[in-house]
Design a protein around this motif. Structure first.
Motif, mmCIF file in Angstrom:
data_model
loop_
_atom_site.group_PDB
_atom_site.id
_atom_site.type_symbol
_atom_site.label_atom_id
_atom_site.label_comp_id
_atom_site.label_asym_id
_atom_site.label_seq_id
_atom_site.Cartn_x
_atom_site.Cartn_y
_atom_site.Cartn_z
ATOM 1 N N GLU A 155 1.802 -2.585 6.248
ATOM 2 C CA GLU A 155 1.545 -1.381 5.873
ATOM 3 C C GLU A 155 1.277 -0.301 7.015
ATOM 4 N N LYS A 156 0.682 -0.684 7.969
ATOM 5 C CA LYS A 156 0.401 0.150 9.122
ATOM 6 C C LYS A 156 1.901 0.528 9.710
ATOM 7 N N THR A 157 2.970 -0.304 9.790
ATOM 8 C CA THR A 157 4.235 0.034 10.501
ATOM 9 C C THR A 157 4.779 0.866 9.377
ATOM 10 N N LEU A 158 4.811 1.106 8.180
ATOM 11 C CA LEU A 158 5.149 1.993 7.141
ATOM 12 C C LEU A 158 4.629 3.411 7.634
ATOM 13 N N PHE A 159 3.250 3.340 7.474
ATOM 14 C CA PHE A 159 2.663 4.822 7.966
ATOM 15 C C PHE A 159 2.965 5.393 9.430
ATOM 16 N N SER A 160 3.504 4.482 10.177
ATOM 17 C CA SER A 160 3.877 5.052 11.425
ATOM 18 C C SER A 160 5.421 5.837 11.576
ATOM 19 N N TYR A 161 6.068 5.643 10.262
ATOM 20 C CA TYR A 161 7.449 6.240 10.061
ATOM 21 C C TYR A 161 7.074 7.441 9.263
ATOM 22 N N ALA A 162 6.241 7.607 8.294
ATOM 23 C CA ALA A 162 6.319 8.571 7.389
ATOM 24 C C ALA A 162 4.934 8.714 6.897
ATOM 25 N N SER A 163 4.331 10.080 6.537
ATOM 26 C CA SER A 163 3.241 10.548 6.150
ATOM 27 C C SER A 163 3.508 10.891 4.736
ATOM 28 N N THR A 164 4.632 10.749 4.069
ATOM 29 C CA THR A 164 5.004 11.082 2.604
ATOM 30 C C THR A 164 4.735 10.002 1.683
ATOM 31 N N CYS A 165 3.833 9.113 2.217
ATOM 32 C CA CYS A 165 3.711 7.986 1.121
ATOM 33 C C CYS A 165 2.484 8.099 0.205
ATOM 34 N N GLN A 166 2.737 7.651 -1.008
ATOM 35 C CA GLN A 166 1.533 7.620 -2.137
ATOM 36 C C GLN A 166 1.606 6.164 -2.522
ATOM 37 N N GLN A 167 0.333 5.826 -2.607
ATOM 38 C CA GLN A 167 -0.062 4.358 -3.359
ATOM 39 C C GLN A 167 0.178 4.701 -4.856
ATOM 40 N N ASP A 168 1.100 3.886 -5.241
ATOM 41 C CA ASP A 168 1.391 3.889 -6.885
ATOM 42 C C ASP A 168 0.470 2.980 -7.626
ATOM 43 N N SER A 169 -0.136 1.771 -6.853
ATOM 44 C CA SER A 169 -0.913 0.898 -7.680
ATOM 45 C C SER A 169 -2.182 0.688 -7.148
ATOM 46 N N GLU A 170 -3.268 0.323 -7.845
ATOM 47 C CA GLU A 170 -4.703 0.227 -7.228
ATOM 48 C C GLU A 170 -4.772 -1.129 -6.734
ATOM 49 N N LYS A 171 -5.625 -1.348 -5.555
ATOM 50 C CA LYS A 171 -5.931 -2.874 -5.038
ATOM 51 C C LYS A 171 -6.996 -3.398 -5.836
ATOM 52 N N VAL A 172 -6.667 -4.269 -6.580
ATOM 53 C CA VAL A 172 -7.446 -4.766 -7.584
ATOM 54 C C VAL A 172 -8.259 -6.017 -6.685
ATOM 55 N N ALA A 173 -7.504 -6.827 -6.169
ATOM 56 C CA ALA A 173 -8.130 -7.640 -5.278
ATOM 57 C C ALA A 173 -7.257 -8.114 -3.955
ATOM 58 N N ALA A 174 -7.986 -8.855 -3.191
ATOM 59 C CA ALA A 174 -7.010 -8.952 -1.701
ATOM 60 C C ALA A 174 -5.897 -9.321 -1.834
ATOM 61 N N ASP A 175 -5.464 -10.133 -2.553
ATOM 62 C CA ASP A 175 -4.023 -10.546 -2.645
ATOM 63 C C ASP A 175 -3.024 -9.968 -3.700
ATOM 64 N N TYR A 176 -3.675 -8.785 -4.451
ATOM 65 C CA TYR A 176 -2.921 -8.192 -5.388
ATOM 66 C C TYR A 176 -1.928 -7.240 -4.692
ATOM 67 N N PRO A 177 -0.729 -7.220 -5.326
ATOM 68 C CA PRO A 177 0.343 -6.587 -4.672
ATOM 69 C C PRO A 177 0.333 -5.115 -4.792
ATOM 70 N N LEU A 178 0.559 -4.227 -3.897
ATOM 71 C CA LEU A 178 0.367 -2.934 -3.547
ATOM 72 C C LEU A 178 1.655 -2.197 -3.591
ATOM 73 N N THR A 179 2.050 -0.966 -4.520
ATOM 74 C CA THR A 179 3.250 -0.508 -4.487
ATOM 75 C C THR A 179 3.097 1.005 -3.888
ATOM 76 N N TRP A 180 4.122 1.356 -2.605
ATOM 77 C CA TRP A 180 3.859 2.603 -2.093
ATOM 78 C C TRP A 180 5.186 3.270 -2.256
ATOM 79 N N THR A 181 5.181 4.615 -2.571
ATOM 80 C CA THR A 181 6.482 5.409 -2.825
ATOM 81 C C THR A 181 6.390 6.411 -1.513
ATOM 82 N N CYS A 182 7.454 6.539 -0.761
ATOM 83 C CA CYS A 182 7.650 7.329 0.422
ATOM 84 C C CYS A 182 8.822 8.381 -0.143
#
Length: 99
Positions: free
Chosen positions: A45-72
């Motif tokens: 995810e750090k690599t993603l944020f190095s490219y763009a600041s237009t990203c918004q998290q679409d899903s909440e982190k429920v647990a450490a292994d729970y998938p997250l979705t980002w839209t940029c």
């Protein structure tokens, strides 16, 4: 006017200013197609944020292994890319209209 009303107005004003600042920074570094193509499965995810600041998290982190979705978003505001992360690692992505 009561002190609490003045304080509330000041806090509200600060929130508006912060929101406007965040809105302006979101559009300063849009995602490009070239940057999208650099992001490969296994990227952090750090690599993603190095490219763009237009990203918004679409899903909440429920647990450490729970998938997250980002839209940029791209420069035009209507183009976008969606990134799917599990345990902080990219496993899937899709884009539309990026240039």
């Amino acid at each position: 006017m009561k002190k609490s009303a003045i304080a509330g107005g000041c806090i509200l004003g600060l929130l508006v200013i912060v929101g406007a600042y965040q809105g302006s920074t979101v559009t300063t570094d849009p995602l490009t197609l070239a940057e999208y193509e650099k992001l490969k499965a296994g990227s952090s995810e750090k690599t993603l944020f190095s490219y763009a600041s237009t990203c918004q998290q679409d899903s909440e982190k429920v647990a450490a292994d729970y998938p997250l979705t980002w839209t940029c978003y791209g420069a035009d505001g209507s183009s976008s890319a969606v990134f799917f992360y599990s345990k902080g690692v990219l496993f899937s992505k899709a884009q539309t209209g990026l240039t």
